[in-house]
Scaffold this motif. Sequence first.
Motif, PDB file in Angstrom:
ATOM      1  N   GLU A  78       0.819  -1.321  -0.155  1.00 36.71           N
ATOM      2  CA  GLU A  78       0.117   0.019  -0.082  1.00 36.71           C
ATOM      3  C   GLU A  78       0.766   1.432  -0.099  1.00 36.71           C
ATOM      4  O   GLU A  78       0.522   2.240  -0.684  1.00 36.71           O
ATOM      5  CB  GLU A  78      -1.087   0.025   1.313  1.00 36.71           C
ATOM      6  CG  GLU A  78      -1.966  -1.227   1.224  1.00 36.71           C
ATOM      7  CD  GLU A  78      -2.944  -1.212   2.566  1.00 36.71           C
ATOM      8  OE1 GLU A  78      -2.581  -0.209   3.357  1.00 36.71           O
ATOM      9  OE2 GLU A  78      -3.697  -1.994   2.487  1.00 36.71           O
ATOM     10  N   ARG A  79       1.857   1.040   0.828  1.00 34.06           N
ATOM     11  CA  ARG A  79       2.703   2.344   0.737  1.00 34.06           C
ATOM     12  C   ARG A  79       3.537   2.584  -0.538  1.00 34.06           C
ATOM     13  O   ARG A  79       3.986   3.896  -0.729  1.00 34.06           O
ATOM     14  CB  ARG A  79       3.742   2.305   2.058  1.00 34.06           C
ATOM     15  CG  ARG A  79       4.483   3.453   2.260  1.00 34.06           C
ATOM     16  CD  ARG A  79       5.462   3.403   3.752  1.00 34.06           C
ATOM     17  NE  ARG A  79       6.457   2.389   3.513  1.00 34.06           N
ATOM     18  CZ  ARG A  79       6.289   1.284   4.141  1.00 34.06           C
ATOM     19  NH1 ARG A  79       5.699   0.969   4.923  1.00 34.06           N
ATOM     20  NH2 ARG A  79       7.542   0.563   4.019  1.00 34.06           N
ATOM     21  N   GLN A  80       3.970   1.684  -1.278  1.00 32.67           N
ATOM     22  CA  GLN A  80       4.901   1.664  -2.305  1.00 32.67           C
ATOM     23  C   GLN A  80       4.519   1.622  -3.615  1.00 32.67           C
ATOM     24  O   GLN A  80       5.125   1.845  -4.815  1.00 32.67           O
ATOM     25  CB  GLN A  80       5.941   0.916  -2.067  1.00 32.67           C
ATOM     26  CG  GLN A  80       7.071   0.953  -0.922  1.00 32.67           C
ATOM     27  CD  GLN A  80       7.677   2.091  -0.855  1.00 32.67           C
ATOM     28  OE1 GLN A  80       7.359   2.903  -0.084  1.00 32.67           O
ATOM     29  NE2 GLN A  80       8.442   2.436  -1.919  1.00 32.67           N
ATOM     30  N   ALA A  81       2.935   1.249  -3.686  1.00 37.71           N
ATOM     31  CA  ALA A  81       2.337   1.353  -5.060  1.00 37.71           C
ATOM     32  C   ALA A  81       2.451   2.382  -5.959  1.00 37.71           C
ATOM     33  O   ALA A  81       2.763   2.053  -7.087  1.00 37.71           O
ATOM     34  CB  ALA A  81       0.811   0.975  -4.737  1.00 37.71           C
ATOM     35  N   ASP A  82       2.841   3.637  -5.540  1.00 35.70           N
ATOM     36  CA  ASP A  82       2.755   4.781  -6.352  1.00 35.70           C
ATOM     37  C   ASP A  82       4.159   5.246  -6.502  1.00 35.70           C
ATOM     38  O   ASP A  82       4.545   6.098  -7.377  1.00 35.70           O
ATOM     39  CB  ASP A  82       1.842   5.742  -6.025  1.00 35.70           C
ATOM     40  CG  ASP A  82       0.344   5.445  -6.043  1.00 35.70           C
ATOM     41  OD1 ASP A  82      -0.072   4.800  -6.815  1.00 35.70           O
ATOM     42  OD2 ASP A  82      -0.557   5.873  -5.304  1.00 35.70           O
ATOM     43  N   ALA A  83       5.089   4.549  -5.892  1.00 40.20           N
ATOM     44  CA  ALA A  83       6.552   5.133  -5.997  1.00 40.20           C
ATOM     45  C   ALA A  83       6.844   4.846  -7.172  1.00 40.20           C
ATOM     46  O   ALA A  83       6.782   3.890  -8.204  1.00 40.20           O
ATOM     47  CB  ALA A  83       7.136   4.474  -5.051  1.00 40.20           C
ATOM     48  N   GLU A  84       7.856   5.703  -7.883  1.00 43.17           N
ATOM     49  CA  GLU A  84       8.227   5.638  -9.219  1.00 43.17           C
ATOM     50  C   GLU A  84       9.245   4.503  -9.365  1.00 43.17           C
ATOM     51  O   GLU A  84       9.297   3.752 -10.403  1.00 43.17           O
ATOM     52  CB  GLU A  84       9.086   6.998  -9.502  1.00 43.17           C
ATOM     53  CG  GLU A  84       9.745   6.879 -10.805  1.00 43.17           C
ATOM     54  CD  GLU A  84      10.393   8.108 -10.955  1.00 43.17           C
ATOM     55  OE1 GLU A  84      11.134   8.197 -12.015  1.00 43.17           O
ATOM     56  OE2 GLU A  84      10.799   9.110 -10.085  1.00 43.17           O
TER      57      GLU A  84
END
Length: 211
Positions: free
Chosen positions: A173-179
């Motif tokens: 959930e925390r890293q799903a949108d990380a580049e």
Amino acid sequence: MSDPQNPVAEPAYQDRTFRSPAGIAGGVLLLALGTWLGVDAAIRGEGRTPWLALAGLLLAVPLVVAYTVRPCVYANDDRLRIRNPFRSITLPWASVATLRSGYSNEVLTNDGTKFQLWAIPVSLRGRKKAARRQSQAAAAGDPTSGKSFLDPTTRATRSTGDQSMDSLRELAERQADAESAQGEPVVRWAYEILAPCAAGAVLLVVLLAVT
């Protein structure tokens, strides 16, 4: 350190590792017992027995390793890597739709593909113990007993496998949108396991056929 010209190529931090100690211990015991019996048959056996023993070892040893020692899950801020008995799967967090627990622990990708996490087995007995601890905490008036599983204060009242899945869900959930967590799933067959298994099976069939 990662390449400054390609900062998402390799993570610059250590993976978190999830394995099953009980599975590894059982696998080591099976390997020790099987090797002892196989080598004894190969040395003392007569006729085709030594060849049958060697063929059996060639088939059985990789299978035992595949199902007990090999399974592992690695997780970092970029991706989830799953090492199952016969496949290795790399899933950037952006490709992960959800992680779920039932009678097995699984990860689902955005396209609906399901992969089982062999290294994090479900323990129904552990869940029952965890449920009893939660009930005891609630009866004692523990304010954390009714909190969400995402709250770290509830970890002590959950089974080990469920705690591991909680950690992976939080990371997803925390890293799903990380580049650095973008990309497509990559699946590789474990030919280092499949090849000797196939060779052992073929040799065993041939020996049994001519016996």
